[in-house]
Design an enzyme around this catalytic site. Structure first.
Site, short mmCIF file in Angstrom:
data_model
loop_
_atom_site.label_atom_id
_atom_site.label_comp_id
_atom_site.label_asym_id
_atom_site.label_seq_id
_atom_site.Cartn_x
_atom_site.Cartn_y
_atom_site.Cartn_z
N THR A 66 0.84 -1.20 0.00
CA THR A 66 0.00 0.00 0.00
C THR A 66 0.88 1.25 0.00
OG1 THR A 66 -1.92 1.02 1.05
CG2 THR A 66 -0.38 -0.08 2.53
N LYS A 70 3.61 1.33 -3.88
CA LYS A 70 3.09 0.60 -5.03
C LYS A 70 3.98 0.71 -6.27
CE LYS A 70 -1.79 0.58 -3.64
NZ LYS A 70 -3.17 0.81 -4.07
N ASP A 107 -6.49 -3.66 -7.94
CA ASP A 107 -7.38 -2.54 -7.61
C ASP A 107 -8.52 -2.41 -8.63
OD1 ASP A 107 -6.17 -1.73 -5.24
OD2 ASP A 107 -4.77 -0.41 -6.26
N GLY A 135 -5.00 10.13 -9.79
CA GLY A 135 -3.94 9.48 -9.01
C GLY A 135 -3.83 8.00 -9.38
N ILE A 229 -14.77 5.70 -4.45
CA ILE A 229 -13.84 4.72 -3.89
C ILE A 229 -13.53 5.04 -2.44
CG2 ILE A 229 -12.89 4.23 -6.19
CD1 ILE A 229 -10.27 5.43 -5.06
P1 ATR Z 1 -4.40 7.81 -5.07
O1 ATR Z 1 -3.12 7.19 -5.51
O2 ATR Z 1 -5.03 7.13 -3.88
O3 ATR Z 1 -5.37 7.98 -6.18
P2 ATR Z 1 -3.26 10.48 -5.12
O4 ATR Z 1 -2.27 10.03 -6.10
O5 ATR Z 1 -2.80 11.31 -3.97
O6 ATR Z 1 -4.02 9.26 -4.45
O7 ATR Z 1 -4.43 11.25 -5.88
C1 ATR Z 1 -5.38 11.99 -5.21
C2 ATR Z 1 -6.43 12.53 -6.18
O8 ATR Z 1 -7.32 13.34 -5.41
C3 ATR Z 1 -5.87 13.43 -7.26
O9 ATR Z 1 -6.68 13.31 -8.41
C4 ATR Z 1 -6.01 14.82 -6.63
O10 ATR Z 1 -6.09 15.88 -7.55
P3 ATR Z 1 -4.74 16.68 -8.01
O11 ATR Z 1 -4.07 15.79 -9.02
O12 ATR Z 1 -5.25 17.93 -8.60
O13 ATR Z 1 -3.92 16.86 -6.77
C5 ATR Z 1 -7.33 14.67 -5.93
N1 ATR Z 1 -7.51 15.64 -4.85
C6 ATR Z 1 -7.02 15.56 -3.59
N2 ATR Z 1 -7.40 16.63 -2.87
C7 ATR Z 1 -8.15 17.41 -3.69
C8 ATR Z 1 -8.85 18.66 -3.55
N3 ATR Z 1 -8.86 19.34 -2.39
N4 ATR Z 1 -9.52 19.13 -4.63
C9 ATR Z 1 -9.53 18.47 -5.79
N5 ATR Z 1 -8.90 17.28 -6.00
C10 ATR Z 1 -8.22 16.77 -4.96
#
Ligand code: ATR
Length: 286
Positions: A66, A70, A107, A135, A229
């Site tokens: 996790t 990854k 996933d 992400g 999710i």
């Molecule tokens: P994971 O691997 O679990 O998907 P991540 O790589 O940290 O986690 O991705 C988080 C996602 O949530 C991204 O799409 C992020 O958008 P950004 O690429 O613009 O950062 C989104 N996200 C997190 N906080 C956010 C917020 N306050 N508003 C809009 N999008 C957010």
């Protein structure tokens, strides 16, 4: 009770204390009376490669991986499944008989298997999927939807460049899939959104301690399946909004439960299932 012959698997993360995976696997081990154990191991980022590569030498059957390991697990694997290659990350490692490490990513499988169980009717709808976020979780969901025959994915993310980067990375390994991805500004959804078969929130928005997702989804048809999710809380503001307007809605817990199935089967030799007893055990406060 476990014997000296017990098969052992683990979840490796940093931090790892919040992981619900030990509950999932612990529940199945007890249910099926398996001589095995599944333990959380806190693996420091600076030792990630070393720790992952040590699994065969330690005699482990394998591990879940996790945050934040990854991508390192992807690099550490000797062999990769096609879906892991397409997703560009590994969440499940299986030690082969010859000691090599097979890297898989379950996933996307978990996401789809959950929809199959909870809302199979979404497939009858031929429209595109709207995926919010870019992400690691988003990439798994996008790949799974395209492989499942979804005609197109509309991808919107706060940081548009990150969505473009996801599409480009996918084009490098699966151009036929990437060709069906369309990146859009997330605050101005295109007209096709009005035909969407489903919407998936893959961001952290709506999670406890985070603001709610604020994308204008009013154009969505009432038939569109709305999924998240996020699973803390189970009923996110997005799902509550969807249910109130009559859309089918599926929470994020099932993805977590179903993504665990392939690993459990590979390590312990039993195909487990996801049901309400498991859901309750995983949600219990402890
Ligand atoms: P994971 O691997 O679990 O998907 P991540 O790589 O940290 O986690 O991705 C988080 C996602 O949530 C991204 O799409 C992020 O958008 P950004 O690429 O613009 O950062 C989104 N996200 C997190 N906080 C956010 C917020 N306050 N508003 C809009 N999008 C957010």
């Amino acid at each position: 009770m476990i014997s000296g012959k017990a098969r052992v698997a683990a979840v490796l993360g940093w931090p790892v204390a919040h992981s619900r995976s030990p509950r999932v696997h612990g529940f199945w081990l007890a249910r099926h009376g398996v001589d095995g154990a599944y333990v959380p191991l806190a693996l420091r980022p600076e030792s990630a490669m070393q720790g992952l590569r040590a699994l065969p030498a330690l005699g482990l059957a394998g591990a879940n991986v996790t945050v934040p390991h990854k991508e390192t697990a992807f690099a550490a694997a000797d062999l990769l499944t096609d879906r892991a290659r397409r997703i560009g990350a590994v969440n499940t490692l299986i030690v082969q008989e010859d000691g090599r490490l097979l890297g898989d990513n379950t996933d996307g499988f978990g996401f789809l298997a959950n929809l199959e169980q909870e809302a199979p009717a979404w497939r009858a709808n031929q429209g595109p999927a709207l995926v919010i976020g870019a992400g690691g979780a988003a990439r798994a969901v996008v790949v799974a939807l395209l492989e499942a025959g979804c005609p197109a994915v509309i991808l919107g993310n706060r940081t548009r460049e990150r969505a473009e980067a996801l599409r480009l990375a996918l084009a490098g390994v699966a151009p036929e899939l990437a060709a069906r991805v369309r990146v859009v500004d997330w605050d101005a959804l295109p007209p096709e959104a009005a035909n969407a078969a489903l919407v998936v929130n893959t961001t952290t928005l709506g999670m406890v301690g985070h603001p709610p997702l604020q994308v204008d989804l009013e154009a969505l048809p009432a038939s569109a399946l709305v999924t998240d999710i996020v699973y803390t809380p189970l009923e996110t503001p997005l799902l509550a909004w969807a249910r109130a307007r009559g859309n089918p809605a599926v929470d994020g817990l099932g993805m977590l439960l179903h993504q665990a199935r392939p690993g459990f089967e590979a390590w312990f030799g039993v195909a487990p299932s996801v049901d309400d007893a498991l859901r309750r055990a995983v949600l219990e406060d402890r």
